[in-house]
Design a protein around this motif. Structure first.
Motif, PDB file in Angstrom:
ATOM      1  N   GLY A   1      23.592  63.417   6.277  1.00  0.00           N
ATOM      2  CA  GLY A   1      24.399  63.521   5.064  1.00  0.00           C
ATOM      3  C   GLY A   1      25.861  63.244   5.310  1.00  0.00           C
ATOM      4  N   LEU A   2      26.615  64.304   5.591  1.00  0.00           N
ATOM      5  CA  LEU A   2      28.066  64.212   5.752  1.00  0.00           C
ATOM      6  C   LEU A   2      28.498  63.093   6.688  1.00  0.00           C
ATOM      7  CD1 LEU A   2      30.916  65.474   5.285  1.00  0.00           C
ATOM      8  CD2 LEU A   2      30.437  66.957   7.251  1.00  0.00           C
ATOM      9  N   ASN A   3      27.791  62.942   7.815  1.00  0.00           N
ATOM     10  CA  ASN A   3      28.208  61.970   8.829  1.00  0.00           C
ATOM     11  C   ASN A   3      27.236  60.803   8.989  1.00  0.00           C
ATOM     12  OD1 ASN A   3      30.438  63.546   9.266  1.00  0.00           O
ATOM     13  ND2 ASN A   3      29.723  64.452  11.162  1.00  0.00           N
ATOM     14  N   LYS A   4      26.534  60.464   7.923  1.00  0.00           N
ATOM     15  CA  LYS A   4      25.569  59.371   8.021  1.00  0.00           C
ATOM     16  C   LYS A   4      26.236  58.006   8.178  1.00  0.00           C
ATOM     17  CE  LYS A   4      24.835  58.818   3.002  1.00  0.00           C
ATOM     18  NZ  LYS A   4      23.821  58.894   1.935  1.00  0.00           N
ATOM     19  N   ASP A   5      27.546  57.948   7.945  1.00  0.00           N
ATOM     20  CA  ASP A   5      28.268  56.679   8.091  1.00  0.00           C
ATOM     21  C   ASP A   5      28.751  56.456   9.522  1.00  0.00           C
ATOM     22  OD1 ASP A   5      30.013  58.919   7.706  1.00  0.00           O
ATOM     23  OD2 ASP A   5      31.673  57.538   7.349  1.00  0.00           O
ATOM     24  N   LEU A   6      28.489  57.403  10.420  1.00  0.00           N
ATOM     25  CA  LEU A   6      28.986  57.294  11.784  1.00  0.00           C
ATOM     26  C   LEU A   6      27.906  56.853  12.764  1.00  0.00           C
ATOM     27  CD1 LEU A   6      31.124  60.584  11.963  1.00  0.00           C
ATOM     28  CD2 LEU A   6      31.919  58.255  11.485  1.00  0.00           C
ATOM     29  N   GLY A   7      28.326  56.067  13.750  1.00  0.00           N
ATOM     30  CA  GLY A   7      27.424  55.648  14.820  1.00  0.00           C
ATOM     31  C   GLY A   7      27.620  56.526  16.041  1.00  0.00           C
ATOM     32  N   PHE A   8      27.425  55.937  17.234  1.00  0.00           N
ATOM     33  CA  PHE A   8      27.505  56.724  18.458  1.00  0.00           C
ATOM     34  C   PHE A   8      28.523  56.157  19.450  1.00  0.00           C
ATOM     35  CE2 PHE A   8      23.514  57.928  16.557  1.00  0.00           C
ATOM     36  CZ  PHE A   8      23.480  59.295  16.754  1.00  0.00           C
ATOM     37  N   SER A   9      29.457  55.364  18.960  1.00  0.00           N
ATOM     38  CA  SER A   9      30.556  54.934  19.819  1.00  0.00           C
ATOM     39  C   SER A   9      31.422  56.149  20.119  1.00  0.00           C
ATOM     40  CB  SER A   9      31.404  53.869  19.117  1.00  0.00           C
ATOM     41  OG  SER A   9      32.074  54.440  17.998  1.00  0.00           O
ATOM     42  N   GLU A  10      32.286  56.054  21.109  1.00  0.00           N
ATOM     43  CA  GLU A  10      33.147  57.187  21.446  1.00  0.00           C
ATOM     44  C   GLU A  10      34.025  57.566  20.259  1.00  0.00           C
ATOM     45  OE1 GLU A  10      36.590  58.460  24.698  1.00  0.00           O
ATOM     46  OE2 GLU A  10      35.096  56.940  25.233  1.00  0.00           O
ATOM     47  N   GLU A  11      34.509  56.549  19.535  1.00  0.00           N
ATOM     48  CA  GLU A  11      35.364  56.820  18.376  1.00  0.00           C
ATOM     49  C   GLU A  11      34.580  57.565  17.282  1.00  0.00           C
ATOM     50  OE1 GLU A  11      34.963  53.861  19.820  1.00  0.00           O
ATOM     51  OE2 GLU A  11      36.895  53.686  20.846  1.00  0.00           O
ATOM     52  N   ASP A  12      33.347  57.122  17.035  1.00  0.00           N
ATOM     53  CA  ASP A  12      32.534  57.773  16.008  1.00  0.00           C
ATOM     54  C   ASP A  12      32.127  59.186  16.430  1.00  0.00           C
ATOM     55  OD1 ASP A  12      32.766  55.632  14.352  1.00  0.00           O
ATOM     56  OD2 ASP A  12      30.655  55.038  14.399  1.00  0.00           O
ATOM     57  N   ARG A  13      31.885  59.370  17.703  1.00  0.00           N
ATOM     58  CA  ARG A  13      31.555  60.720  18.177  1.00  0.00           C
ATOM     59  C   ARG A  13      32.758  61.651  18.010  1.00  0.00           C
ATOM     60  NH1 ARG A  13      27.716  60.271  23.534  1.00  0.00           N
ATOM     61  NH2 ARG A  13      26.055  59.080  22.534  1.00  0.00           N
ATOM     62  N   ASN A  14      33.935  61.144  18.283  1.00  0.00           N
ATOM     63  CA  ASN A  14      35.151  61.931  18.083  1.00  0.00           C
ATOM     64  C   ASN A  14      35.285  62.345  16.622  1.00  0.00           C
ATOM     65  OD1 ASN A  14      35.759  61.514  20.777  1.00  0.00           O
ATOM     66  ND2 ASN A  14      37.282  59.926  20.399  1.00  0.00           N
ATOM     67  N   GLU A  15      35.050  61.384  15.731  1.00  0.00           N
ATOM     68  CA  GLU A  15      35.161  61.660  14.295  1.00  0.00           C
ATOM     69  C   GLU A  15      34.072  62.617  13.840  1.00  0.00           C
ATOM     70  OE1 GLU A  15      36.331  61.555  10.239  1.00  0.00           O
ATOM     71  OE2 GLU A  15      37.361  61.329  12.156  1.00  0.00           O
ATOM     72  N   ASN A  16      32.883  62.490  14.401  1.00  0.00           N
ATOM     73  CA  ASN A  16      31.770  63.384  14.097  1.00  0.00           C
ATOM     74  C   ASN A  16      32.178  64.832  14.364  1.00  0.00           C
ATOM     75  OD1 ASN A  16      28.940  63.998  13.524  1.00  0.00           O
ATOM     76  ND2 ASN A  16      28.681  64.302  15.706  1.00  0.00           N
ATOM     77  N   ILE A  17      32.738  65.075  15.533  1.00  0.00           N
ATOM     78  CA  ILE A  17      33.128  66.435  15.910  1.00  0.00           C
ATOM     79  C   ILE A  17      34.345  66.894  15.119  1.00  0.00           C
ATOM     80  CG2 ILE A  17      33.891  67.913  17.812  1.00  0.00           C
ATOM     81  CD1 ILE A  17      30.893  66.997  17.816  1.00  0.00           C
ATOM     82  N   ARG A  18      35.275  65.982  14.829  1.00  0.00           N
ATOM     83  CA  ARG A  18      36.445  66.363  14.021  1.00  0.00           C
ATOM     84  C   ARG A  18      36.009  66.885  12.658  1.00  0.00           C
ATOM     85  NH1 ARG A  18      39.549  65.233   9.966  1.00  0.00           N
ATOM     86  NH2 ARG A  18      38.205  63.530   9.255  1.00  0.00           N
ATOM     87  N   ARG A  19      35.102  66.154  12.016  1.00  0.00           N
ATOM     88  CA  ARG A  19      34.628  66.574  10.689  1.00  0.00           C
ATOM     89  C   ARG A  19      33.913  67.921  10.757  1.00  0.00           C
ATOM     90  NH1 ARG A  19      31.926  61.073   8.085  1.00  0.00           N
ATOM     91  NH2 ARG A  19      33.712  59.681   8.436  1.00  0.00           N
ATOM     92  N   ILE A  20      33.058  68.070  11.760  1.00  0.00           N
ATOM     93  CA  ILE A  20      32.316  69.321  11.888  1.00  0.00           C
ATOM     94  C   ILE A  20      33.271  70.479  12.144  1.00  0.00           C
ATOM     95  CG2 ILE A  20      30.615  70.572  13.276  1.00  0.00           C
ATOM     96  CD1 ILE A  20      29.650  68.342  11.266  1.00  0.00           C
TER      97      ILE A  20
END
Length: 199
Positions: free
Chosen positions: A69-88
């Motif tokens: 849901g919330l992070n379905k627009d993110l992949g698994f690059s380092e940048e996307d992982r950073n953003e994943n954790i920032r949002r959470i």
């Protein structure tokens, strides 16, 4: 990028302390970190069940579920992982402000990202739980077949295989999930929370 110059924080008429008082317990994040298949989600859900049975308001934020849901627009690059954790981190902070215990189960492989979330919160509101398990054991478990896919090249940038996992330097709690049962791991965390008088 959004221009934040015209945004003003709207202060709530109900404080975090008042919510905690009404709930009858402290609010905080239990941040479960560790390799895939180390047991983070399983243990987090077992801890939540114990908290629920003790009338403690809590909720599990699970890495896979959030990516539906919330992070379905993110992949698994380092940048996307950073953003994943920032949002959470920001979502988890809202839970803490609401007076609820949030159990966050994410690989969150980078120390900097985890420390950034810790920095969003006040003292005693971020409890890092390192679910420690050798990668060999995680690969044996491999319930989703992810390690197998990573080893065959079907998945790139997989933590522990071709992307690093940075162990916590000084987590509040370390759980050796390959040495203890889920029930024993759960009790270790509950005992810690009781010792600190968080519950």
């Amino acid at each position: 990028m959004t221009n934040n110059l015209h945004l003003v924080w709207h202060k709530s008429l109900v404080s975090k302390e008042e919510r905690r008082h009404k709930n009858g317990h402290h609010s905080f994040i239990l941040w479960f970190t560790g390799l895939s298949a180390s047991g983070k989600s399983t243990i987090a859900n077992a801890v939540e069940k114990k908290l629920f049975e003790s009338n403690i308001r809590s909720y599990v934020l699970d890495g896979d579920n959030i990516r539906h849901g919330l992070n379905k627009d993110l992949g698994f690059s380092e940048e996307d992982r950073n953003e994943n954790i920032r949002r959470i981190g920001e979502v988890a902070k809202l839970f803490v402000d609401s007076g609820i215990v949030v159990l966050s189960a994410f690989i969150s492989p980078f120390r900097e990202d985890r420390d950034r979330v810790r920095g969003l919160l006040e003292e005693h509101e971020f409890i890092e739980v390192y679910v420690k398990c050798p990668i060999e054991e995680c690969e044996k478990r491999d319930p989703k077949g992810l390690y197998k896919k990573a080893r065959s090249g079907q998945i790139k940038q997989f933590t522990g295989v071709d992307s690093p996992y940075e162990e916590p330097f000084s987590p509040e709690v370390t759980i050796e999930s390959h040495c203890f049962s889920v029930e024993e791991c759960t009790e270790q965390i509950i005992d810690y929370l009781k010792t600190k008088r968080f519950i």
